[in-house]
Design an enzyme around this catalytic site. Structure first.
Site, PDB file in Angstrom:
ATOM      1  N   GLY A 197       0.706   3.644  -4.898  1.00  0.00           N
ATOM      2  CA  GLY A 197       0.679   3.406  -6.486  1.00  0.00           C
ATOM      3  C   GLY A 197       2.073   3.031  -7.207  1.00  0.00           C
TER       4      GLY A 197
ATOM      5  N   ARG B 297      -2.099  -1.354  -1.650  1.00  0.00           N
ATOM      6  CA  ARG B 297      -2.851  -0.436  -0.491  1.00  0.00           C
ATOM      7  C   ARG B 297      -2.967  -1.590   0.516  1.00  0.00           C
ATOM      8  NH1 ARG B 297      -2.167   4.567  -3.423  1.00  0.00           N
ATOM      9  NH2 ARG B 297      -2.962   4.321  -5.461  1.00  0.00           N
TER      10      ARG B 297
ATOM     11  N   ASP C 244       3.070   9.632   0.473  1.00  0.00           N
ATOM     12  CA  ASP C 244       2.849  10.248   1.664  1.00  0.00           C
ATOM     13  C   ASP C 244       1.896   9.399   2.669  1.00  0.00           C
ATOM     14  OD1 ASP C 244       0.563  10.503   0.017  1.00  0.00           O
ATOM     15  OD2 ASP C 244       0.180  12.539   0.656  1.00  0.00           O
TER      16      ASP C 244
ATOM     17  N   THR D 257       6.372   7.820  -6.146  1.00  0.00           N
ATOM     18  CA  THR D 257       4.961   8.156  -6.530  1.00  0.00           C
ATOM     19  C   THR D 257       4.873   8.944  -7.867  1.00  0.00           C
ATOM     20  OG1 THR D 257       2.769   9.371  -6.052  1.00  0.00           O
ATOM     21  CG2 THR D 257       4.678  10.054  -4.658  1.00  0.00           C
TER      22      THR D 257
ATOM     23  N   ASP E  24       3.003  11.283  -8.321  1.00  0.00           N
ATOM     24  CA  ASP E  24       2.200  12.512  -7.874  1.00  0.00           C
ATOM     25  C   ASP E  24       3.070  13.669  -7.686  1.00  0.00           C
ATOM     26  OD1 ASP E  24      -0.059  10.771  -8.285  1.00  0.00           O
ATOM     27  OD2 ASP E  24      -0.607  10.714  -5.979  1.00  0.00           O
TER      28      ASP E  24
ATOM     29  N   ASP F 254       3.815  14.779  -4.671  1.00  0.00           N
ATOM     30  CA  ASP F 254       3.183  15.500  -3.789  1.00  0.00           C
ATOM     31  C   ASP F 254       3.877  15.902  -2.685  1.00  0.00           C
ATOM     32  OD1 ASP F 254       2.715  13.072  -3.608  1.00  0.00           O
ATOM     33  OD2 ASP F 254       0.589  13.506  -3.200  1.00  0.00           O
TER      34      ASP F 254
ATOM     35  N   ARG G  26      -4.522  12.229  -7.625  1.00  0.00           N
ATOM     36  CA  ARG G  26      -5.100  12.304  -6.408  1.00  0.00           C
ATOM     37  C   ARG G  26      -5.676  13.632  -6.115  1.00  0.00           C
ATOM     38  NH1 ARG G  26      -4.818   7.549  -2.176  1.00  0.00           N
ATOM     39  NH2 ARG G  26      -5.319   6.007  -3.977  1.00  0.00           N
TER      40      ARG G  26
HETATM   41  P1  ADP Z   1       0.844   6.627  -1.366  1.00  0.00           P
HETATM   42  O1  ADP Z   1       1.737   5.978  -0.450  1.00  0.00           O
HETATM   43  O2  ADP Z   1       1.123   6.540  -2.707  1.00  0.00           O
HETATM   44  O3  ADP Z   1       0.493   8.118  -0.904  1.00  0.00           O
HETATM   45  P2  ADP Z   1      -1.660   5.675   0.004  1.00  0.00           P
HETATM   46  O4  ADP Z   1      -2.102   6.969   0.538  1.00  0.00           O
HETATM   47  O5  ADP Z   1      -2.625   4.721  -0.713  1.00  0.00           O
HETATM   48  O6  ADP Z   1      -0.479   5.690  -1.204  1.00  0.00           O
HETATM   49  O7  ADP Z   1      -0.995   4.805   1.165  1.00  0.00           O
HETATM   50  C1  ADP Z   1      -0.256   3.643   0.890  1.00  0.00           C
HETATM   51  C2  ADP Z   1      -0.599   2.621   1.945  1.00  0.00           C
HETATM   52  O8  ADP Z   1      -0.090   3.222   3.075  1.00  0.00           O
HETATM   53  C3  ADP Z   1      -2.222   2.520   2.407  1.00  0.00           C
HETATM   54  O9  ADP Z   1      -2.596   1.234   1.848  1.00  0.00           O
HETATM   55  C4  ADP Z   1      -1.848   1.961   3.823  1.00  0.00           C
HETATM   56  O10 ADP Z   1      -1.527   0.542   4.027  1.00  0.00           O
HETATM   57  C5  ADP Z   1      -0.594   2.954   4.434  1.00  0.00           C
HETATM   58  N1  ADP Z   1      -1.180   3.918   5.052  1.00  0.00           N
HETATM   59  C6  ADP Z   1      -1.613   5.257   4.431  1.00  0.00           C
HETATM   60  N2  ADP Z   1      -2.405   5.783   5.346  1.00  0.00           N
HETATM   61  C7  ADP Z   1      -2.123   5.453   6.483  1.00  0.00           C
HETATM   62  C8  ADP Z   1      -2.303   5.809   7.835  1.00  0.00           C
HETATM   63  N3  ADP Z   1      -3.180   7.107   8.000  1.00  0.00           N
HETATM   64  N4  ADP Z   1      -2.000   5.151   8.837  1.00  0.00           N
HETATM   65  C9  ADP Z   1      -1.573   3.640   8.607  1.00  0.00           C
HETATM   66  N5  ADP Z   1      -1.350   3.461   7.326  1.00  0.00           N
HETATM   67  C10 ADP Z   1      -1.530   4.251   6.372  1.00  0.00           C
HETATM   68  O1  F6P Z   2      -0.821   7.977  -5.918  1.00  0.00           O
HETATM   69  C1  F6P Z   2      -0.664   7.463  -7.346  1.00  0.00           C
HETATM   70  C2  F6P Z   2      -1.927   7.284  -7.974  1.00  0.00           C
HETATM   71  O2  F6P Z   2      -1.815   7.004  -9.462  1.00  0.00           O
HETATM   72  C3  F6P Z   2      -2.880   8.719  -8.003  1.00  0.00           C
HETATM   73  O3  F6P Z   2      -2.349   9.724  -9.097  1.00  0.00           O
HETATM   74  C4  F6P Z   2      -4.303   8.193  -8.495  1.00  0.00           C
HETATM   75  O4  F6P Z   2      -5.159   9.176  -7.892  1.00  0.00           O
HETATM   76  C5  F6P Z   2      -4.425   6.955  -7.469  1.00  0.00           C
HETATM   77  O5  F6P Z   2      -2.873   6.430  -7.376  1.00  0.00           O
HETATM   78  C6  F6P Z   2      -5.052   5.827  -8.052  1.00  0.00           C
HETATM   79  O6  F6P Z   2      -4.999   4.864  -7.208  1.00  0.00           O
HETATM   80  P1  F6P Z   2      -5.483   3.228  -7.290  1.00  0.00           P
HETATM   81  O7  F6P Z   2      -4.357   2.692  -8.166  1.00  0.00           O
HETATM   82  O8  F6P Z   2      -5.860   2.829  -6.009  1.00  0.00           O
HETATM   83  O9  F6P Z   2      -6.508   3.468  -8.283  1.00  0.00           O
HETATM   84 MG    MG Z   3      -0.407   9.837  -1.606  1.00  0.00          MG
END
Ligand code: ADP
Ligand code: F6P
Ligand code: MG
Length: 343
Positions: free
Chosen positions: A14, A75, A106, A129, A131, A133, A175
């Site tokens: 995000g 993502r 994360d 982020t 969040d 978190d 989230r």
């Molecule tokens: P954030 O980084 O804000 O927590 P996401 O959880 O959506 O957001 O993760 C962002 C991107 O990081 C995912 O779309 C993916 O490309 C990569 N990613 C997340 N989790 C994994 C994982 N377990 N293994 C590999 N890549 C990951």
């Molecule tokens: O991680 C940031 C965030 O805005 C969360 O607060 C929310 O749950 C999520 O991304 C929404 O994700 P997307 O942009 O995929 O709808």
């Molecule tokens: Mg996250």
């Protein structure tokens, strides 16, 4: 010490207000230390699709106050698979990248650690982020702006809630973390803060019990002639979200309950001072950390000091909402306590 010649930067997950400020700082610091810097677009997709461009000080001029991210974010499903990780590593090898900086949450850091299976360059994370978190850092870039945006919005909703003497249910992002919900709820004097940290909804009975409790609080507030009642709720907490909770409460209280989902306005907008400053400090620190030959670390702010934390520690546990904040809301401020007295 081996000279770092060329590095890469990307934003993932995000988008968050202040990501641009971190990009600007990293680019200016890279130039200061005579390091070439390129930006991959659309998160990890840019690595897989070899979609990148050179970053220069000219490009980052006027960027510090802009929301979103110059590098775009996304993502990337392919990154969850070995083939995607290998393709990304091949791009980094082909472009002779010495170090990769990822601004994200994360999930992005989990992916970055997995990339190390196929690529031996240095990896650095910058927590970005809304969040907030991520363990090991007091702040993530974007959090302060997001909560300020939500607070402003709820203050406005309060005006209508007061005027119409109506119950409002405001759903906030985050989230699986209640950092946004708790901080915003307390700052807006919400009558109820419903979040993962103070609300157990494992069974149907939990759900029914909570509905009865909240309905009782609402009725007590009405009896006390309180003119508005705002519930803030974390997304993903109540099955069916804020709209369903509004219907459920209407059924229990015979009172109109209006749901409002704040959604993506929390992710956008010009970053507030705290986010600009923390992002700038972290962007510069990321370059200096690469020069110190470190890898597998996240830049963090702890007690107003910039430091590093290993990426594996940062992703091991979700950062908990401060227990003192939860206690203040639950034990001191909550209407459950106030309603014991007549106003
Ligand atoms: P954030 O980084 O804000 O927590 P996401 O959880 O959506 O957001 O993760 C962002 C991107 O990081 C995912 O779309 C993916 O490309 C990569 N990613 C997340 N989790 C994994 C994982 N377990 N293994 C590999 N890549 C990951
Ligand atoms: O991680 C940031 C965030 O805005 C969360 O607060 C929310 O749950 C999520 O991304 C929404 O994700 P997307 O942009 O995929 O709808
Ligand atoms: Mg996250």
């Amino acid at each position: 010490m081996q000279k770092i010649k060329k590095i890469a930067l990307l934003t993932s997950g995000g988008d968050a207000p202040g990501m641009n400020a971190a990009i600007r700082a990293a680019v200016l610091a890279a130039y200061h230390y005579d390091i070439e810097i390129i930006g991959f677009k659309h998160g990890y997709n840019g690595l897989i699709n070899q979609d990148f461009f050179n970053l220069t000080p000219k490009q980052v001029h006027g960027l510090i106050n802009q929301g979103g991210t110059l590098l775009k974010s996304a993502r990337c499903k392919e990154f969850h698979h070995q083939d995607g990780l290998k393709q990304a590593a091949n791009t980094l090898i082909k472009e002779k990248i010495d170090g990769l900086i990822v601004i994200g949450g994360d999930g992005s850091f989990t992916g970055l650690l997995k990339l190390q299976q196929y690529w031996q360059g240095q990896v650095i994370g910058i927590p970005g982020t809304i969040d907030n978190d991520i363990d090991g850092t007091d702040y993530t870039i974007g959090f302060t702006t997001a909560i300020n945006t939500a607070i402003e919005a709820i203050d406005k909703i309060r005006d209508t809630a007061d005027a119409f003497e109506r119950v409002f249910i405001v759903e906030l992002m985050g989230r699986h973390s209640g950092q946004i919900t708790f901080n915003v709820g307390v700052a807006c004097a919400a009558e109820q803060v419903l979040s993962f940290e103070n609300f157990n909804l494992s069974t149907e009975k939990d759900r029914a019990d909570r509905l009865t409790e909240i309905s009782k609080h609402i009725k007590q507030a009405q009896k006390n002639r309180q003119s508005s009642y705002i519930i803030v709720i974390a997304e993903n907490l109540w099955e069916g979200g804020a709209h369903q909770l509004a219907l459920d409460l209407k059924e229990h209280t015979q009172t109109d309950c209006t749901a409002c989902i704040l959604g993506y306005i929390q992710r956008g907008g010009s970053p507030v001072a705290k986010d600009r400053i923390v992002a700038t400090k972290m962007g510069v620190a990321a370059i200096q950390t690469l020069l110190e030959n470190k890898t597998g670390v996240m830049i963090a702010e702890q007690n107003n000091t910039i430091t590093t934390v290993s990426l594996s520690t940062a992703i091991q546990h979700k950062k908990q909402v401060s227990q003192s904040l939860i206690d203040v809301q639950n034990n001191i401020l909550a209407l459950s306590e106030q309603s014991k007295r007549q106003y």
